[in-house]
Write a protein that holds these residues in place. Structure first.
Motif, short mmCIF file in Angstrom:
data_model
loop_
_atom_site.label_atom_id
_atom_site.label_comp_id
_atom_site.label_asym_id
_atom_site.label_seq_id
_atom_site.Cartn_x
_atom_site.Cartn_y
_atom_site.Cartn_z
N ARG A 109 59.20 16.64 -54.62
CA ARG A 109 57.87 17.24 -54.47
C ARG A 109 57.43 17.24 -53.01
O ARG A 109 56.73 18.16 -52.57
CB ARG A 109 56.86 16.49 -55.35
N LEU A 110 57.83 16.24 -52.25
CA LEU A 110 57.50 16.22 -50.83
C LEU A 110 58.25 17.34 -50.11
O LEU A 110 57.68 18.02 -49.23
CB LEU A 110 57.87 14.86 -50.24
N GLU A 119 56.64 9.84 -58.16
CA GLU A 119 57.14 9.43 -59.47
C GLU A 119 58.55 9.92 -59.76
O GLU A 119 59.26 9.36 -60.61
CB GLU A 119 56.19 9.89 -60.58
N THR A 120 58.99 10.98 -59.07
CA THR A 120 60.36 11.45 -59.30
C THR A 120 61.39 10.52 -58.70
O THR A 120 62.57 10.58 -59.06
CB THR A 120 60.54 12.86 -58.70
N LEU A 179 57.93 6.08 -47.86
CA LEU A 179 58.60 5.47 -49.01
C LEU A 179 59.70 6.34 -49.59
O LEU A 179 60.69 5.82 -50.12
CB LEU A 179 57.57 5.16 -50.10
N ALA A 180 59.54 7.66 -49.54
CA ALA A 180 60.55 8.55 -50.15
C ALA A 180 60.53 9.90 -49.44
O ALA A 180 60.08 10.90 -50.00
CB ALA A 180 60.29 8.72 -51.64
N PRO A 181 61.01 9.95 -48.19
CA PRO A 181 60.93 11.20 -47.42
C PRO A 181 61.69 12.36 -48.06
O PRO A 181 61.41 13.51 -47.75
CB PRO A 181 61.52 10.81 -46.07
N PRO A 227 66.46 5.19 -61.38
CA PRO A 227 67.76 5.24 -60.74
C PRO A 227 67.68 5.03 -59.24
O PRO A 227 68.57 4.44 -58.63
CB PRO A 227 68.26 6.65 -61.09
N VAL A 228 66.61 5.52 -58.62
CA VAL A 228 66.48 5.34 -57.17
C VAL A 228 66.12 3.91 -56.86
O VAL A 228 66.53 3.36 -55.84
CB VAL A 228 65.42 6.33 -56.62
#
Length: 432
Positions: free
Chosen positions: A419-420, A27-28, A413-415, A5-6
């Motif tokens: 999980r981050l 991966e999320t 890439l995905a701030p 979806p992202v």
């Protein structure tokens, strides 16, 4: 691969701790495919199980030591994956001796503790070690100084070509698989932490920690916690190719994986071959080509091969000088109980009588040119949707640095990755 979806498709090459951590972090938010040329995950960690004397043991043939600080990324990611290992403190003791006679040239904090002991020919090394430790601490604080070599420092002290210089070069030569002469060309700041444990003679034994169950446990925990990422074991990255919408990963099975971004968590030499066909990657290719490597073969055995002849001189780490080489035997007895040993066997004139298993690795030489390559890759991070993680993107080869490189790529890439965000929260929790 189905688009998330992202919306980003991410290709990762390399199944060491950096590549696995990056896949786990992203991966999320992204569709992730990871290629690993070996039939196992973990990279330079290689934890093996064995039965010995009626008991079961886990032994690390590769990376053994992990950070002690609970604020470290290693500990915080371990907790988030549910990996809660016990730790076994062991003396950080070292003996350097001449093989095959077994004459000790120096030892530090042996199994009974105590101060450093130097052979008469090596006494001048004390001053060099103390100065090196001080200078490396200063360079570390200034975040500079990778270009100065160990050989330059020894020359300044008038010790070039002396037995003391050979002894100083022994530990970095054994760790990096190079000759004693090649150790002179290594960055002094890189080898300083190795030598610092041999330095001040204050009478206090130093300790390090080993992970019960093996240092490879974190890689296993990361892989076990993956939910949607696709892992292809036994498939090496053959090359990167330009496609209409972005780069494509071509595996050794000739499968093409179209992706929006690529993260290379590979040794520099493997990454260099992969980017060779990409237009506009000439600067990256040139930087990667400047990183030298050496082969290392490690073996587990039960006889005291590679140890000083006098058992009283045994340390946890025992470096045998057989010029032009220096190779280490690690005595696992203080951690595990029985006399088990892991030796570098790459260039030994003889082999252990009772070998149990072996493992091969490629190790980077931390030369000034290699450090400049790391800086050039950092400056090119993200260009052409190409990212770097793992030890080709770090100034040292520790697991902590590898994890930090993965977090840095994930931040770009995905701030807002869940999980981050949770990892940031654990940092705050650990400092309370």
């Amino acid at each position: 691969m189905t688009r998330s979806p992202v919306g980003m498709r991410l290709g990762i090459a390399g199944g060491g701790v950096a590549g696995l951590a990056l896949a786990w972090l992203l991966e999320t938010d992204h569709d992730v495919v990871l290629l690993e040329k070996r039939d196992r995950l973990g990279g330079n960690t290689d934890t093996r199980s064995l039965q010995h004397g009626g008991r079961a043991f886990c032994v690390d043939l590769g990376v053994r030591e992990v950070p002690d600080d609970r604020r470290s990324l290693w500990h915080r990611i371990s907790r988030l994956t549910g990996f809660l290992p016990e730790r076994s403190p062991v003396p950080a003791s070292r003996t350097v001796f001449r093989d095959p006679r077994g004459t000790s040239v120096w030892s530090f904090a042996g199994k009974h503790g105590g101060a450093a002991r130097y052979g008469p020919q090596v006494l001048p090394a004390r001053d060099v070690l103390e100065r090196l430790v001080e200078q490396c601490a200063l360079l570390e604080a200034q975040n500079s100084g990778w270009n100065r070599t160990l050989g330059a420092l020894l020359a300044e002290r008038g010790l070039s070509g002396t037995p003391a210089a050979q002894a100083v070069c022994a530990l970095p030569a054994s760790v990096h698989g190079c000759t004693l002469d090649e150790a002179l060309s290594l960055s002094a700041r890189s080898v300083g932490p190795l030598l610092s444990e041999l330095g001040p003679e204050d009478g206090r034994p130093a300790y390090t920690s080993l992970v019960a169950g093996g240092a490879g446990g974190l890689s296993q925990a990361l892989a076990g916690d993956l939910r949607t990422a696709s892992i292809r074991l036994g498939v090496a990255l053959r090359r990167l190719v330009p496609l209409d919408r972005g780069p494509g990963l071509v595996g050794s099975d000739e499968t093409v994986h179209p992706v929006d971004a690529v993260a290379l968590a590979l040794p520099a030499e493997s990454a260099k071959h992969a980017v060779g066909a990409l237009p506009g990657a000439e600067r990256v290719h040139a930087a990667l080509a400047r990183v030298p490597y050496r082969d290392l073969l490690y073996g587990l055995h039960t006889d005291p091969f590679g140890m000083p002849a006098d058992r009283r001189a045994w340390s946890v780490s025992n470096v045998a000088l057989h010029a032009p080489w220096a190779e280490t035997t690690t005595w696992l007895g203080p951690a595990l109980g029985p006399d088990l040993f892991v030796s570098q066997l790459t260039r030994r004139r003889s082999m252990p009588r009772l070998p149990l298993m072996t493992s091969r690795f490629r190790t980077r030489l931390p030369t000034p040119a290699a450090h400049r390559a790391v800086d050039r890759l950092a400056a090119a991070q993200g260009e052409g949707h190409l990212f770097f993680a793992g030890h080709c993107a770090t100034h040292d080869d520790s697991q902590e640095s590898a994890l930090a490189s993965a977090v840095a790529v994930a931040e770009q890439l995905a701030p807002d990755s869940p999980r981050l965000r949770r990892l940031r929260e654990t940092r705050k929790e650990a400092t309370r």
